[in-house]
Design a protein around this motif. Sequence first.
Motif, short mmCIF file in Angstrom:
data_model
loop_
_atom_site.label_atom_id
_atom_site.label_comp_id
_atom_site.label_asym_id
_atom_site.label_seq_id
_atom_site.Cartn_x
_atom_site.Cartn_y
_atom_site.Cartn_z
N ALA A 199 -3.27 -10.85 -2.41
CA ALA A 199 -2.71 -12.07 -3.01
C ALA A 199 -2.05 -11.77 -4.36
CB ALA A 199 -3.82 -13.11 -3.18
N GLY A 200 -2.68 -10.88 -5.16
CA GLY A 200 -2.11 -10.54 -6.47
C GLY A 200 -0.77 -9.85 -6.35
N ILE A 201 -0.63 -8.95 -5.37
CA ILE A 201 0.65 -8.24 -5.17
C ILE A 201 1.70 -9.21 -4.63
CG2 ILE A 201 1.79 -6.39 -3.91
CD1 ILE A 201 -0.06 -5.47 -6.15
N LEU A 202 1.28 -10.10 -3.68
CA LEU A 202 2.26 -11.05 -3.13
C LEU A 202 2.73 -12.05 -4.18
CD1 LEU A 202 0.79 -11.76 0.44
CD2 LEU A 202 2.69 -10.29 -0.20
N ARG A 203 1.90 -12.34 -5.21
CA ARG A 203 2.34 -13.23 -6.29
C ARG A 203 3.53 -12.66 -7.03
NH1 ARG A 203 -0.77 -16.95 -9.19
NH2 ARG A 203 1.09 -17.05 -10.51
N LEU A 204 3.74 -11.33 -6.93
CA LEU A 204 4.85 -10.67 -7.61
C LEU A 204 6.02 -10.39 -6.67
CD1 LEU A 204 2.67 -8.14 -9.61
CD2 LEU A 204 3.71 -10.24 -10.47
N PRO B 32 9.51 -10.66 -4.70
CA PRO B 32 10.82 -11.22 -5.08
C PRO B 32 11.19 -12.45 -4.27
CG PRO B 32 11.09 -9.20 -3.82
CD PRO B 32 9.63 -9.34 -4.08
N ASN B 33 10.48 -12.71 -3.16
CA ASN B 33 10.75 -13.88 -2.33
C ASN B 33 10.14 -15.13 -3.00
OD1 ASN B 33 10.65 -15.94 -0.37
ND2 ASN B 33 10.73 -14.42 1.27
N ALA C 147 9.83 -18.27 -2.04
CA ALA C 147 9.02 -19.13 -1.17
C ALA C 147 7.62 -18.55 -1.00
CB ALA C 147 9.71 -19.29 0.19
N LEU C 148 7.56 -17.24 -0.72
CA LEU C 148 6.26 -16.59 -0.55
C LEU C 148 5.48 -16.62 -1.87
CD1 LEU C 148 4.29 -14.90 1.14
CD2 LEU C 148 5.59 -12.87 0.48
N ARG C 149 6.18 -16.35 -2.97
CA ARG C 149 5.52 -16.34 -4.28
C ARG C 149 4.94 -17.73 -4.61
NH1 ARG C 149 9.63 -14.35 -7.00
NH2 ARG C 149 10.31 -16.33 -7.90
N GLY C 150 5.73 -18.78 -4.30
CA GLY C 150 5.25 -20.14 -4.58
C GLY C 150 4.09 -20.54 -3.70
N LEU C 151 4.14 -20.11 -2.43
CA LEU C 151 3.05 -20.45 -1.50
C LEU C 151 1.74 -19.81 -1.96
CD1 LEU C 151 2.30 -21.76 1.23
CD2 LEU C 151 2.83 -19.57 2.32
N ILE C 152 1.78 -18.54 -2.32
CA ILE C 152 0.56 -17.85 -2.78
C ILE C 152 0.08 -18.47 -4.08
CG2 ILE C 152 -0.38 -15.65 -3.54
CD1 ILE C 152 0.14 -15.73 -0.59
N ARG C 153 1.00 -18.80 -4.96
CA ARG C 153 0.59 -19.41 -6.23
C ARG C 153 -0.12 -20.74 -6.01
NH1 ARG C 153 4.55 -21.20 -11.26
NH2 ARG C 153 2.89 -21.99 -12.59
N MET D 18 12.43 6.58 -6.05
CA MET D 18 11.24 6.06 -5.36
C MET D 18 11.51 4.66 -4.83
SD MET D 18 7.94 7.16 -7.67
CE MET D 18 7.51 8.87 -7.93
N SER D 19 10.93 4.36 -3.65
CA SER D 19 11.03 3.02 -3.10
C SER D 19 10.10 2.09 -3.87
CB SER D 19 10.65 3.03 -1.62
OG SER D 19 9.29 3.38 -1.49
N ARG D 20 10.19 0.78 -3.56
CA ARG D 20 9.32 -0.19 -4.24
C ARG D 20 7.84 0.08 -3.95
NH1 ARG D 20 9.76 -5.24 -6.38
NH2 ARG D 20 8.01 -6.66 -6.08
N TRP D 21 7.54 0.44 -2.68
CA TRP D 21 6.15 0.73 -2.30
C TRP D 21 5.65 2.00 -2.98
CZ3 TRP D 21 1.58 -0.49 -1.01
CH2 TRP D 21 0.72 0.43 -0.40
N GLN D 22 6.52 3.05 -3.04
CA GLN D 22 6.11 4.30 -3.69
C GLN D 22 5.88 4.07 -5.19
OE1 GLN D 22 9.48 6.67 -2.41
NE2 GLN D 22 8.17 7.91 -1.05
#
Length: 365
Positions: free
Chosen positions: A98-103, A105-106, A108-114, A270-274
């Motif tokens: 949940a903490g990573i998804l709060r960050l 760039p989407n 809609a997803l960020r607002g839903l988790i918040r 580096m990618s975002r995940w790396q």
Amino acid sequence: MRPAADRRAAIAQGAALGLTAVVVWWLARNTSVSLAQRGLTLGFGFLGHPANFEIGDTWWLSFSPADSIGRAILVGLLNTALVSALGCVLAIIVGFIAGILRLSPNPALRGLIRAAVEIVRNTPLLLLLLFLAASLHELPPPQHALTPLHGVFLSDRGLVLPAMTIGGWTIVLAAATVIALALRRRLGGWIAPAVLGVATLVSAAVHPPAVAVAQLRGFNFAGGVTLSPELAALLAALVLHQSAHISEVVRGAVLAVPRGQRDAAGALGMSRWQTLRLVVMPVALRAMVPLLATNCVSLIKNSSLAVAIGFPDVVSILNTAGNQTGHSIETMLIMIAVYLSLSLLVAAALGRYNAHLLRTGSALS
């Protein structure tokens, strides 16, 4: 001047200790007199008396009313340890996600988790627990159980999961492999973990793990692992409530990492995940581990709310034993000792991990 100041400090400390001793003696004397007036005495001999009550949820240890109160308390302690261990692990996993998804760039997803985090975090835990327990009891009977996943059933009898059977030696060797990996530097390198890992694979090949899916037989399920509605509601409430707090810890720790380090990782290709796994998270972990320890200790203490929905944890069983025998003070002392031991154990384990991070400077070494 210095010896005079030391003497004054010693006198003040001695006076404080003396005052504390007088207060403790006064409380103990009043308690002893009060118990004597009611024909009671302090002691732990009642632990050997027959319990004469049932325990609905028993894990790893069988129990009948003819068994002793001490065995009943041990069953309750195992139930509390089970809820605490599963709750801490699941809360950290869900909180990290949940903490990573709060960050993200989407937006809609960020607002839903918040929104989900704010709703759960600002709902009283007891209210959340009672709501989940009532909701689980309103589910359909086993004949019409919900099946969100293959082998997973939700009904008014609780949550039924597939059971995995693994050979005893495989579990022992796997545990030894994990310990050897943690102590590989003291054991001289990768030889011991490699040997134990190969032995684990051979044991698993000789006695392969099997997954048993529960089957509906008559009015209930047979096989699998069944979590009673009380246990499922308690675990869900604790995990949801504490993971909401942990997600904020994770988000804050990640945002605290200097942006220049992320930009430098991006400049290296580096990618975002790396970047998250190799640059951001090792630095953020050093800031979040002490707060994770605090959240785990809070979860363990909050597990005592199980008494509100009838789950037989150590608090519920000690309350029953105290009411039956009149030894309320002794049961309270046991309760304090149990929660103090569990909290100190978790705090020590995460404190040791935090010291490892500070010593090595990385979570991945």
